[in-house]
Design an enzyme around this catalytic site. Structure first.
Site, PDB file in Angstrom:
ATOM      1  NE  ARG A 127      -4.307  -1.147  -0.106  1.00 37.48           N
ATOM      2  CZ  ARG A 127      -4.431  -2.081  -1.042  1.00 37.48           C
ATOM      3  NH1 ARG A 127      -3.414  -2.324  -1.854  1.00 37.48           N
ATOM      4  NH2 ARG A 127      -5.544  -2.768  -1.163  1.00 37.48           N
TER       5      ARG A 127
ATOM      6  CD  GLU B 210      -2.011   3.418  -6.077  1.00 36.97           C
ATOM      7  OE1 GLU B 210      -3.065   2.880  -6.499  1.00 36.97           O
ATOM      8  OE2 GLU B 210      -1.160   2.793  -5.434  1.00 36.97           O
TER       9      GLU B 210
ATOM     10  CG  HIS C 119      -2.242  -0.712  -7.256  1.00 36.51           C
ATOM     11  ND1 HIS C 119      -2.786   0.092  -6.293  1.00 36.51           N
ATOM     12  CD2 HIS C 119      -2.282  -1.974  -6.754  1.00 36.51           C
ATOM     13  CE1 HIS C 119      -3.143  -0.643  -5.247  1.00 36.51           C
ATOM     14  NE2 HIS C 119      -2.844  -1.904  -5.510  1.00 36.51           N
TER      15      HIS C 119
END
Length: 529
Positions: A236, A265, A283
């Site tokens: 994370r 993000e 990601h």
């Protein structure tokens, strides 16, 4: 558990088609609307009973407030930091995840990142595409003999550790929950963090994003590490302080970093992404066909199981509820809730300590799910409206009500084989005891008075205490029922205590007024269970 029938589910992100197909096969209406704006999500969620997300959808308190019918949020993946779990709990909304669905994919990506850091594979590949042949620039290192620190030894952390051991790496780690004995079984030596920093060549993090893990790697910890330490974050964004990481890279204290996740993000500040010693991905931890199929399938099946009453798995904010759907436990949960309502109605007191005592070996593990049921019953008897087993404990605490549980393997006859539940309001004479006969919750005792024939706890009930020698209350009640067009369905009287007797009367409908009965009794109340 006071949850209604699931009918409509919104899938707000792209998921494997099997997710929709499983839900539809179970008779649920499904809307797939990936890429919704915040305003669109607020509109779409209003009439949905379920919501399935990945990591992009932010399930905020505002979204939960707008969701008038929402009962469950399903996260197709592991982390739930994009869901306001506390706000969901407060509203009585279940939050589920699929903790095993993407574990292998995330672990494999992490291992790939470690290899890329050691041999600078992405940089070398980019150089080749630019027409260069620079063998000296991309001198790497062997992993054999190097020390890997794994911070967080859950499913993903242990998969990474065992895979990297095959490369000859020594694995050390830290986890506040997993014991050193357990981690030793998969080859990880646990150490305090202060001993880990100076010993490792590589660090990989696999913790949830919590206040305690935010900035776990920071200026202070980097300073304690070996010069040139390599860092991997596929967990994370925010676990590694991005500013501190950039400073460590610029000074050479950190030799390289591989990042699949960022605080924001996509990241607007590109300094980290553009650093020559940083490998980054958008990601991709769970972005494999296998993981997406697995997560979509698992979350759909979990929601179907909930909708059909088969069971609960993957619950984040109500682990005690996993047993609440069992056919064996449902009547006991109904009993505990009913006892809570009777106790509140008799005691008229919401604050204080309530003790739930389970008696008999069949109820040895029942305290965990009976406590929230008792709290839900007490809150429902008071002013709280939307109370479920999900939010009962939180709401009880906020109301000043502390519920605890104890257990004894011995239950008095005739209930030794089935068990008894006793609920007491500490510091008062108020105590109620009940059991389950067949599948019916029944009242066995109230404030020391025992019912030889236990009173069923369901439907409209009138409960009163009067002199044992005075039957005028029952005669008056019969007349009132006749006037109201209601029927007396059952009557149960207790043993006498200090010359007084408790009566539990089952009615076809509640009485509009108790005014005529009050002069003939010591206390009286009615409730609907």
């Amino acid at each position: 558990m006071a949850l209604g029938k699931l009918q409509k589910v919104l899938i707000s992100e792209s998921l494997d088609p099997c997710c929709r197909e499983i839900l539809q096969a179970a008779g649920l209406r499904v809307q797939e609307k990936p890429g919704l704006s915040k305003e669109e999500l607020l509109r779409e969620i209003r009439d949905c009973d379920g919501l399935i997300v990945r990591s992009a959808t932010k399930v905020t308190a505002e979204v939960l407030e707008a969701a008038e019918r929402l009962q469950v949020v399903g996260r197709a993946g592991t982390g739930v930091d994009n869901v306001d779990v506390e706000a969901a709990t407060r509203k009585g909304v279940l939050v589920m995840n699929t903790p095993t669905g993407n574990s292998l994919s995330a672990a494999e990506l992490t291992c790939g990142m470690i290899l890329c850091l050691a041999r600078q594979i992405p940089q070398a590949a980019a150089s080749m595409k630019e027409g260069k042949w620079d063998r000296k620039k991309y001198m790497g290192m062997e992993l054999n003999g190097k020390t890997l620190a794994v911070l967080g030894l859950g499913r993903i952390g242990r998969e990474v550790a065992t895979r990297m051991q095959a490369f000859g790496m020594k694995t050390i780690g830290y986890d506040p929950i997993i014991t050193p004995e357990v981690s030793a079984t998969f080859g990880v030596e646990q150490l305090p963090l202060e001993q880990i920093w100076p010993r490792c060549d590589f660090i990989t993090v696999h913790t949830p994003l919590l206040p305690s893990t935010t900035g776990l790697l920071n200026d202070s910890t980097f300073a304690k590490c070996r010069r040139g330490v390599q860092v991997v974050n596929c967990a994370r964004g925010g676990i590694v302080d991005e500013g501190a990481l950039l400073r460590a890279l610029q000074s050479g204290q950190c030799g390289g970093a591989a990042l699949d996740v960022f605080t924001q993000e996509p990241p607007k500040d590109r300094d980290l992404v553009n650093h020559p010693n940083v490998i980054s991905c958008p990601h991709l931890g769970a972005s494999t066909r296998e993981a997406q199929s697995r997560c979509g399938k698992e979350i759909a099946m979990q929601i179907v199981d909930m909708a059909t009453g088969k069971g609960l798995t993957g619950v984040v904010n109500g682990q005690a509820l996993s047993k609440a759907f069992s056919p064996q436990t449902k009547p006991w949960i109904a009993l505990a809730r009913a006892l809570g309502t009777v106790l509140y109605t008799a005691g008229k007191q919401m604050q204080g300590s309530v003790q739930v005592c389970t008696l008999g070996t069949p109820l040895k593990e029942a305290g965990s799910y009976l406590m929230p049921a008792v709290a839900a019953g007490m809150l429902a008897g008071g002013t709280q409206k939307e109370v479920t087993l999900v939010n009962a404990t939180l709401l009880a605490q906020e109301a000043g009500l502390k519920v605890t549980a104890t257990h004894s393997d011995v239950a008095p006859e005739p209930d030794s084989s089935t068990g008894l539940v006793q609920v007491s309001l500490q510091g008062t004479p108020h105590q109620v005891t009940g059991t389950v006969q067949g599948s019916t919750p029944v009242l066995r005792q109230i404030n020391g008075a025992t019912f030889k024939l236990p009173a069923p706890l369901s439907g409209p009930l009138l409960i009163y205490r009067a002199k044992a020698s005075d039957s005028s209350a029952l005669a008056t009640l019969t007349g009132l029922l006749s006037k109201a067009g209601a029927q007396l369905l059952s009557y149960h009287g207790s043993s006498a205590v200090a010359g007084e007797q408790w009566s539990v009367v089952g009615l076809s409908a509640p009485l509009p007024s108790l005014g005529e009965l009050k002069p003939r009794v010591t206390e009286i109340f009615q409730l609907h269970l």
